[in-house]
Design a protein around this motif. Structure first.
Motif, PDB file in Angstrom:
ATOM      1  N   THR A  84      -8.388   3.595  11.959  1.00 36.64           N
ATOM      2  CA  THR A  84      -8.530   3.191  10.454  1.00 36.64           C
ATOM      3  C   THR A  84      -9.166   4.255   9.787  1.00 36.64           C
ATOM      4  OG1 THR A  84      -8.890   1.435   9.118  1.00 36.64           O
ATOM      5  CG2 THR A  84     -10.646   1.962  10.906  1.00 36.64           C
ATOM      6  N   ILE A  85      -9.202   3.609   8.174  1.00 36.72           N
ATOM      7  CA  ILE A  85      -9.814   4.625   7.299  1.00 36.72           C
ATOM      8  C   ILE A  85     -11.413   4.428   7.747  1.00 36.72           C
ATOM      9  CG2 ILE A  85     -10.571   4.741   4.856  1.00 36.72           C
ATOM     10  CD1 ILE A  85      -7.866   3.029   4.249  1.00 36.72           C
ATOM     11  N   TYR A 112     -16.553   2.625  11.343  1.00 37.42           N
ATOM     12  CA  TYR A 112     -15.968   1.199  11.611  1.00 37.42           C
ATOM     13  C   TYR A 112     -16.371   0.867  13.156  1.00 37.42           C
ATOM     14  CZ  TYR A 112     -12.776  -2.286  13.678  1.00 37.42           C
ATOM     15  OH  TYR A 112     -12.563  -3.446  14.008  1.00 37.42           O
ATOM     16  N   LEU A 143     -18.167   0.742   4.673  1.00 38.47           N
ATOM     17  CA  LEU A 143     -16.739   0.404   4.855  1.00 38.47           C
ATOM     18  C   LEU A 143     -15.939  -0.056   3.524  1.00 38.47           C
ATOM     19  CD1 LEU A 143     -16.642  -1.543   8.424  1.00 38.47           C
ATOM     20  CD2 LEU A 143     -15.879   0.896   7.774  1.00 38.47           C
ATOM     21  N   GLN A 145     -13.276   2.530   2.037  1.00 42.74           N
ATOM     22  CA  GLN A 145     -12.009   1.833   2.089  1.00 42.74           C
ATOM     23  C   GLN A 145     -11.395   1.442   0.748  1.00 42.74           C
ATOM     24  OE1 GLN A 145     -10.858  -0.986   5.160  1.00 42.74           O
ATOM     25  NE2 GLN A 145     -11.423   0.651   6.813  1.00 42.74           N
ATOM     26  N   SER A 188     -10.137   4.552  -0.953  1.00 43.94           N
ATOM     27  CA  SER A 188      -8.919   4.997  -0.634  1.00 43.94           C
ATOM     28  C   SER A 188      -7.793   3.878  -1.293  1.00 43.94           C
ATOM     29  CB  SER A 188      -8.822   4.859   1.001  1.00 43.94           C
ATOM     30  OG  SER A 188      -7.643   4.920   1.472  1.00 43.94           O
ATOM     31  N   ARG A 189      -8.067   2.688  -1.341  1.00 46.75           N
ATOM     32  CA  ARG A 189      -7.049   1.762  -2.018  1.00 46.75           C
ATOM     33  C   ARG A 189      -6.901   1.899  -3.516  1.00 46.75           C
ATOM     34  NH1 ARG A 189      -9.989  -1.909   0.794  1.00 46.75           N
ATOM     35  NH2 ARG A 189     -11.194  -2.739  -0.784  1.00 46.75           N
TER      36      ARG A 189
END
Length: 320
Positions: A36-37, A42, A77, A81, A84-85
């Motif tokens: 995952t990112i 994570y 996180l 993340q 990234s979005r």
């Protein structure tokens, strides 16, 4: 066929930073991440707190807002993340890179597809391969090289191997959930790199006898019900044991680096790269982040390797 200006292997904080710098430079890019990112973050312990303050973990001048003086795993996180979005980073997840071949350009082969790029950046970190002890019984189910939280170890006899931040956190957290904790430490003292607000805690717990500790010690064998080790006086001990938390560190994927043609140097297997450009001995192939340190995984971290992305993109932009 799509020919990217750059493919970035690894979607951790530094890989994401490389993507943002590529975008800023007007370069086409793809990030390929096997999990995952920010996959390594994570997999960190659930309640881990960073040594660094939030501003030292920022990338691309995007503010990292944290209510705590030092952010934790969940904060990080959300931050990475979220970037990234919001920035719509071009990233393929759960896709492992198997092979990088230098041709006229680069051929990058993964578990799902093949890609072509003018340049490649490896920013893979080091959290996936445990630094094993190579002792009999290390493959037993009770031996864990990763620690996430203390609750499974309540009222159990725990041996914690190591004296770095991960070992100290595991020892203190499991002790406070009722575990009987013994630390087996290869060195003569708790690591100087341990977080300054935690170090007095572990030293006082050892001093008062709440946590047993053997320094200059070496694990000899692990059995289903015991652990056998020798102390600094070469006295051999065998104590009852339910779980071994082997917090012995982690290593980069050296076989992958070698397969890419990167030269490894010295006892620490430091990968060769030009400090001015981060380019390896393979023309057009770059390194970024903690992977640059070889076995010395404390050399590079988010705080001091954020600059790698800017250095790399500056060099790539002059050559494409």
């Amino acid at each position: 066929m799509i020919l990217y200006d750059v493919i970035i292997i690894g979607g951790g904080p530094i890989g994401l930073n490389c993507a943002l710098e590529a975008e800023k430079a007007g370069l086409s890019y793809l990030v390929i991440e096997k999990g995952t990112i920010v996959n390594s973050l994570y997999n960190y312990p659930l309640y881990m707190t960073f040594f660094s303050t939030a501003d030292k973990l920022e990338i691309a001048d995007i503010p990292f807002i944290s209510t705590a003086p030092k952010p934790g795993r969940r904060d990080a996180l959300e931050y990475y993340q979220g970037i990234s979005r919001q920035r719509n980073i071009n990233i393929n997840l759960y896709e492992e890179v198997l092979k990088v071949t230098k041709q006229e350009n680069f051929l990058v082969e993964t578990t799902k597809d093949k890609y072509h790029a003018k340049k490649v950046i490896i920013s893979t970190g080091f959290y996936d391969i445990p630094n094993v002890m190579n002792v009999k019984g290390e493959d037993l189910p009770k031996v864990k090289h990763y620690y996430s939280e203390p609750y499974p170890y309540a009222n159990q006899k725990i041996a914690v191997i190591g004296s770095s931040n991960s070992a100290v956190d595991a020892a203190l957290e499991t002790y406070r959930k009722g575990a009987e904790v013994t630390m087996i430490i290869r060195h003569s003292e708790i690591s100087k790199s341990v977080k300054y607000w935690v170090k007095p805690d572990i030293e006082n717990r050892i001093k008062e006898g709440s946590i047993s500790a053997y320094f200059n010690a070496e694990v000899l064998e692990i059995t289903p019900n015991t652990i056998i080790f020798k102390d600094e006086n070469q006295t051999v001990h065998e104590i009852q044991n339910d779980f071994v938390l082997a917090m012995t560190g982690y290593l980069p994927n050296f076989e992958f680096l070698k397969a890419c043609g990167i030269k490894l140097q010295g006892e620490c297997l430091n990968p060769y790269y030009n400090e001015d450009t981060m380019e390896t001995n393979v023309s057009g192939l770059y390194l970024a982040g903690v992977v640059c340190g070889g076995k010395d995984t404390h050399l590079w971290f988010i705080e001091n390797s954020r600059i790698h992305a800017e250095i790399i993109m500056k060099d790539i932009s002059t050559r494409i």
